[in-house]
Design a protein around this motif. Structure first.
Motif, mmCIF file in Angstrom:
data_model
loop_
_atom_site.group_PDB
_atom_site.id
_atom_site.type_symbol
_atom_site.label_atom_id
_atom_site.label_comp_id
_atom_site.label_asym_id
_atom_site.label_seq_id
_atom_site.Cartn_x
_atom_site.Cartn_y
_atom_site.Cartn_z
ATOM 1 N N THR A 41 0.830 -1.206 0.000
ATOM 2 C CA THR A 41 0.000 0.000 0.000
ATOM 3 C C THR A 41 0.858 1.246 0.000
ATOM 4 O O THR A 41 0.586 2.198 -0.736
ATOM 5 C CB THR A 41 -0.961 -0.009 1.205
ATOM 6 O OG1 THR A 41 -1.764 -1.188 1.140
ATOM 7 C CG2 THR A 41 -1.852 1.220 1.211
ATOM 8 N N ARG A 62 -14.785 8.684 5.252
ATOM 9 C CA ARG A 62 -15.688 8.391 4.130
ATOM 10 C C ARG A 62 -16.805 7.447 4.556
ATOM 11 O O ARG A 62 -17.920 7.531 4.078
ATOM 12 C CB ARG A 62 -14.884 7.790 2.963
ATOM 13 C CG ARG A 62 -15.694 7.598 1.712
ATOM 14 C CD ARG A 62 -16.103 8.934 1.107
ATOM 15 N NE ARG A 62 -16.936 8.733 -0.037
ATOM 16 C CZ ARG A 62 -18.263 8.936 -0.070
ATOM 17 N NH1 ARG A 62 -18.895 9.372 1.014
ATOM 18 N NH2 ARG A 62 -18.945 8.733 -1.166
ATOM 19 N N GLN A 119 -13.534 12.574 -2.815
ATOM 20 C CA GLN A 119 -13.175 12.030 -4.133
ATOM 21 C C GLN A 119 -11.871 11.235 -4.053
ATOM 22 O O GLN A 119 -11.770 10.129 -4.595
ATOM 23 C CB GLN A 119 -13.042 13.161 -5.148
ATOM 24 C CG GLN A 119 -12.682 12.686 -6.535
ATOM 25 C CD GLN A 119 -12.538 13.831 -7.528
ATOM 26 O OE1 GLN A 119 -12.818 14.979 -7.227
ATOM 27 N NE2 GLN A 119 -12.084 13.491 -8.712
ATOM 28 N N GLU A 122 -12.398 7.896 -2.293
ATOM 29 C CA GLU A 122 -13.035 6.932 -3.208
ATOM 30 C C GLU A 122 -12.013 6.324 -4.162
ATOM 31 O O GLU A 122 -11.981 5.104 -4.360
ATOM 32 C CB GLU A 122 -14.149 7.606 -4.011
ATOM 33 C CG GLU A 122 -15.365 7.970 -3.217
ATOM 34 C CD GLU A 122 -16.269 6.783 -2.930
ATOM 35 O OE1 GLU A 122 -16.190 5.773 -3.657
ATOM 36 O OE2 GLU A 122 -17.029 6.875 -1.962
ATOM 37 N N GLU A 123 -11.186 7.167 -4.758
ATOM 38 C CA GLU A 123 -10.179 6.679 -5.707
ATOM 39 C C GLU A 123 -9.190 5.736 -5.031
ATOM 40 O O GLU A 123 -8.883 4.664 -5.555
ATOM 41 C CB GLU A 123 -9.416 7.859 -6.322
ATOM 42 C CG GLU A 123 -10.241 8.718 -7.245
ATOM 43 C CD GLU A 123 -9.516 10.009 -7.623
ATOM 44 O OE1 GLU A 123 -8.285 10.116 -7.402
ATOM 45 O OE2 GLU A 123 -10.189 10.913 -8.140
ATOM 46 N N PHE A 125 -9.572 4.077 -2.215
ATOM 47 C CA PHE A 125 -10.232 2.878 -1.722
ATOM 48 C C PHE A 125 -10.414 1.859 -2.841
ATOM 49 O O PHE A 125 -10.181 0.659 -2.655
ATOM 50 C CB PHE A 125 -11.575 3.230 -1.082
ATOM 51 C CG PHE A 125 -12.284 2.039 -0.507
ATOM 52 C CD1 PHE A 125 -11.776 1.383 0.608
ATOM 53 C CD2 PHE A 125 -13.448 1.571 -1.073
ATOM 54 C CE1 PHE A 125 -12.418 0.273 1.145
ATOM 55 C CE2 PHE A 125 -14.110 0.473 -0.540
ATOM 56 C CZ PHE A 125 -13.584 -0.182 0.563
ATOM 57 N N THR A 126 -10.783 2.321 -4.016
ATOM 58 C CA THR A 126 -10.942 1.436 -5.168
ATOM 59 C C THR A 126 -9.618 0.740 -5.488
ATOM 60 O O THR A 126 -9.585 -0.473 -5.719
ATOM 61 C CB THR A 126 -11.453 2.224 -6.393
ATOM 62 O OG1 THR A 126 -12.698 2.831 -6.048
ATOM 63 C CG2 THR A 126 -11.630 1.338 -7.600
ATOM 64 N N GLY A 127 -8.539 1.492 -5.475
ATOM 65 C CA GLY A 127 -7.221 0.900 -5.713
ATOM 66 C C GLY A 127 -6.831 -0.088 -4.622
ATOM 67 O O GLY A 127 -6.246 -1.142 -4.902
ATOM 68 N N GLN A 128 -7.167 0.245 -3.365
ATOM 69 C CA GLN A 128 -6.844 -0.650 -2.261
ATOM 70 C C GLN A 128 -7.599 -1.971 -2.386
ATOM 71 O O GLN A 128 -7.032 -3.037 -2.164
ATOM 72 C CB GLN A 128 -7.154 0.026 -0.922
ATOM 73 C CG GLN A 128 -6.756 -0.780 0.291
ATOM 74 C CD GLN A 128 -5.255 -0.969 0.435
ATOM 75 O OE1 GLN A 128 -4.459 -0.296 -0.206
ATOM 76 N NE2 GLN A 128 -4.867 -1.897 1.279
ATOM 77 N N LEU A 129 -8.863 -1.889 -2.742
ATOM 78 C CA LEU A 129 -9.647 -3.123 -2.936
ATOM 79 C C LEU A 129 -9.033 -3.995 -4.028
ATOM 80 O O LEU A 129 -8.994 -5.221 -3.898
ATOM 81 C CB LEU A 129 -11.097 -2.796 -3.291
ATOM 82 C CG LEU A 129 -12.003 -2.389 -2.146
ATOM 83 C CD1 LEU A 129 -13.402 -2.088 -2.671
ATOM 84 C CD2 LEU A 129 -12.057 -3.455 -1.074
ATOM 85 N N GLN A 130 -8.557 -3.383 -5.083
ATOM 86 C CA GLN A 130 -7.915 -4.128 -6.169
ATOM 87 C C GLN A 130 -6.656 -4.833 -5.672
ATOM 88 O O GLN A 130 -6.438 -6.010 -5.965
ATOM 89 C CB GLN A 130 -7.591 -3.194 -7.343
ATOM 90 C CG GLN A 130 -6.922 -3.881 -8.506
ATOM 91 C CD GLN A 130 -7.793 -4.942 -9.149
ATOM 92 O OE1 GLN A 130 -9.001 -4.794 -9.257
ATOM 93 N NE2 GLN A 130 -7.169 -6.044 -9.565
ATOM 94 N N SER A 133 -7.656 -7.720 -3.452
ATOM 95 C CA SER A 133 -8.205 -8.809 -4.263
ATOM 96 C C SER A 133 -7.081 -9.604 -4.929
ATOM 97 O O SER A 133 -7.112 -10.836 -4.967
ATOM 98 C CB SER A 133 -9.162 -8.241 -5.307
ATOM 99 O OG SER A 133 -9.739 -9.271 -6.058
#
Length: 161
Positions: A41, A62, A119, A122-123, A125-130, A133
């Protein structure tokens, strides 16, 4: 399949065959996984405006549409109050959060995200989830659910947050 903890276990088993090493294997892997995930990360956030601990603050805010007080953020991010204060100062200077007097007690402040902060959260968090995964790719969906359930059983009794 071998990993660092397998090597550590084998060394300890040789030195101390009388010890039950099963807790070391489980907790050691959780701690090593956490350390490696933090490194992944941190590396991914190199070009971002924030550090990993600052991202954790943004993510906590958030999830809380009405904001949080600093002591709540300290609990949510499992950090010290001094570290939280430092992070809040940095995030406020970057225009990602605002601190306003709490409506019930003006000695307290309420921390909320700015539009830009929301914003960015959100950006990131999306990268962290990827990344998470990808890390769990060796597990099928049932194994992921089982792992999550087992970790929850261990964590719930000690997690006061």
């Amino acid at each position: 399949m071998s990993d660092a903890l397998s090597r550590f276990r084998d060394s300890w088993a040789h030195l101390r065959p009388d010890l039950d090493l099963s807790s070391m294997e489980a907790i050691g892997r959780v701690l090593r996984l956490a350390a490696l995930m933090h490194h992944i990360t941190d590396t991914a956030l190199t070009d971002a405006e924030v550090t990993r601990p600052e991202f954790e603050v943004l993510a906590a805010l958030r999830r809380s549409p009405h904001g949080l007080r600093p002591r709540q953020l300290t609990r949510e991010t499992v950090s010290s109050s001094a570290a939280t204060t430092k992070r809040l100062t940095r995030l406020e200077q970057a225009g990602l959060i605002t601190r306003t007097p709490h409506h019930r007690d003006r000695r307290e402040v309420q921390v909320t995200l700015t539009d830009r902060g929301a914003q960015l959260a959100e950006e990131l968090f999306t990268g962290q989830l990827q990344r998470e995964s990808e890390l769990l790719a060796p597990l099928n969906p049932d194994e992921r659910a089982q792992l999550a359930h087992l970790l929850q059983r261990v964590l719930a009794p000690i997690d006061r947050a």
